[in-house]
Every structure is written in C-alpha cells, then in structure tokens.
Design an enzyme around this catalytic site. Sequence first.
Site, short mmCIF file in Angstrom:
data_model
loop_
_atom_site.label_atom_id
_atom_site.label_comp_id
_atom_site.label_asym_id
_atom_site.label_seq_id
_atom_site.Cartn_x
_atom_site.Cartn_y
_atom_site.Cartn_z
N SER A 192 0.59 -1.38 0.11
CA SER A 192 0.16 0.04 0.03
C SER A 192 0.68 1.28 -0.11
O SER A 192 0.53 2.20 -0.61
CB SER A 192 -0.90 -0.05 1.20
OG SER A 192 -0.29 0.13 2.50
N ARG A 228 0.55 3.42 -3.59
CA ARG A 228 -0.08 4.59 -3.64
C ARG A 228 0.82 5.64 -3.99
O ARG A 228 0.40 6.63 -4.53
CB ARG A 228 -0.41 4.89 -2.21
CG ARG A 228 -1.23 6.30 -1.73
CD ARG A 228 -1.60 6.50 -0.32
NE ARG A 228 -2.69 5.37 0.09
CZ ARG A 228 -2.31 4.45 1.00
NH1 ARG A 228 -1.18 4.19 1.17
NH2 ARG A 228 -3.30 3.60 1.26
N ASN A 287 0.14 7.98 -7.91
CA ASN A 287 -0.37 9.17 -7.79
C ASN A 287 0.78 10.00 -8.71
O ASN A 287 0.22 10.83 -9.35
CB ASN A 287 -0.45 9.76 -6.60
CG ASN A 287 -1.82 9.39 -5.89
OD1 ASN A 287 -2.72 10.11 -5.84
ND2 ASN A 287 -1.82 8.36 -5.00
#
Length: 261
Positions: free
Chosen positions: A197, A201, A205
């Site tokens: 994660s 993440r 992005n």
Amino acid sequence: MAGESLTSSEYVRHHLHHWQVSLGDSSFWTLNLDTLIVSIVLGVFFLSLMYLAARKASSDTPGKFQNGVELICEWIDGAVADTYHHKRDFVTPLAITIFVWVLLMNFMDLIPVDLAGRLIVLFGGSSEAYFKIVPTADPNLTFALSLSVFILIIGYNLKAKGGFGLLKEILSAPFGIWAFPLNIAFRIIDEVVKPLSLSLRLYGNLFAGELIFILIALLPWWIQWTLGGLWAIFHILVIVIQAFVFMMLTVVYLNLAQDDH
C-alpha cells in the site's frame, strides 16, 4: 526536443522509459540510473541543508532559514506525537527525513517534461537519450522505500515484544491460539499489505501526474501553459499530500508494531 521527430505514442513511450544499465544477463539486475542519480542528489541536497541549519543555528537571532527548518521540524514532531505513543527520539527524525526527501522527489514532477532532454543535448548528449526525472514515479524506488519501512516494522516488533512474544501474538491474535492457522494467514496478509500500500499509493499518484504532464506537452504550445499551469497548481496538493501520507503511515505502522494486540 524528442517530440519533434517522434509520433505521439513514441513521444509518450520515450518519456516513460528509464535510463538503464544492465549488470548481467537477467533483467532483474537492471538499474534505473536516472532514478538513482536524482534521488541521491536530492538526498545529499536535503542532508546538506539540514547540516548547514544545524551548524548555523543560533538561539539569539535565528534567521529566516533556521526559522523555516524549525517550523517544519516542530510541525512534524507534533504530528508524530499525536500518533506515535512511545519514545520518539528516532521516529521523529525518521519522519522528517521521509517527508522532506519524498517531497523533494515528488516536486521533480513540476519540472517541464522536455527540460532534461534539452539539458542532455546542451551538454553534448543525444536528443533520443532516456532520462526520467521523477524518482517516485518509478515503482522500484517506492517499493524500496516501503521495504525499508517493513524492515523497521519487524525490528520494532521484536524490540517491543521479543521473539517469543511476537511468535505468541502471531499464533494467537486475533482469534485465539486454537485458530492459529487462520491467525497466521491474517498476519501474513496484514504485513504484506503494508509495504504494498505504501509503495503503490505513492507510485500511482506520481506516475499519473507525470503522464498527464506528458500528454499536455503534446498539445499546441498556446494551450500547454494554460492546462499545464492549472494541472501544476492542483498537482502541488497531490505532491505534498502523498509525502505526508507516506510519512504518517510509516509512523502509524511503527506505533502498531509496538502495541499489544
């Protein structure tokens, strides 16, 4: 500029390709030199600024630079204190390092996409040379950062609970010792999800932001600045938030590692 002799799809692929060197026959031993160079340079730059701030620190008449560094450190220390409920003499400096370093690497996404290529040509290189300037848009770097955090989580688990205590927790939490196969499965999933994660993440992005800047660069020059400026303003929020989220999740995971379940 590379886009002058490339189609749109070739231009996008060119800007998404890393400057690589292979250390063997296997693709596993391929290094992304641009990621390593930019991340190391930014890390040295950050450490040098902190060193200068510490050397020139004064309690009598602090300057603007010292005030700025102290403001950042106090803000991060306050955020860590609200989340981390143990002695934080190591965790606060770690959080400061993570936030500032990731923030600097994220900010490279605001540099015009063709600037690196123009600089390479200026210094005698080829216009077709590969050089990605955003380290956090490389999953290898974000996963390496998350693996470092994962190693710290294991270390803090062992430090707080000891080998026997950690084994007992893995076997008995959360459903009791008689459900130890299920407990082990849940623990493995929980521990594996943390680095995944963290890395995905941040990578997702920044890669998306980089890709949008590349697509905007394909538009006519008279609209590039308008759309690029608007996206850059919005992307500044993403850049700061993602650095903060990576830092805070690291602090949360280290705090959970020392808590009893």
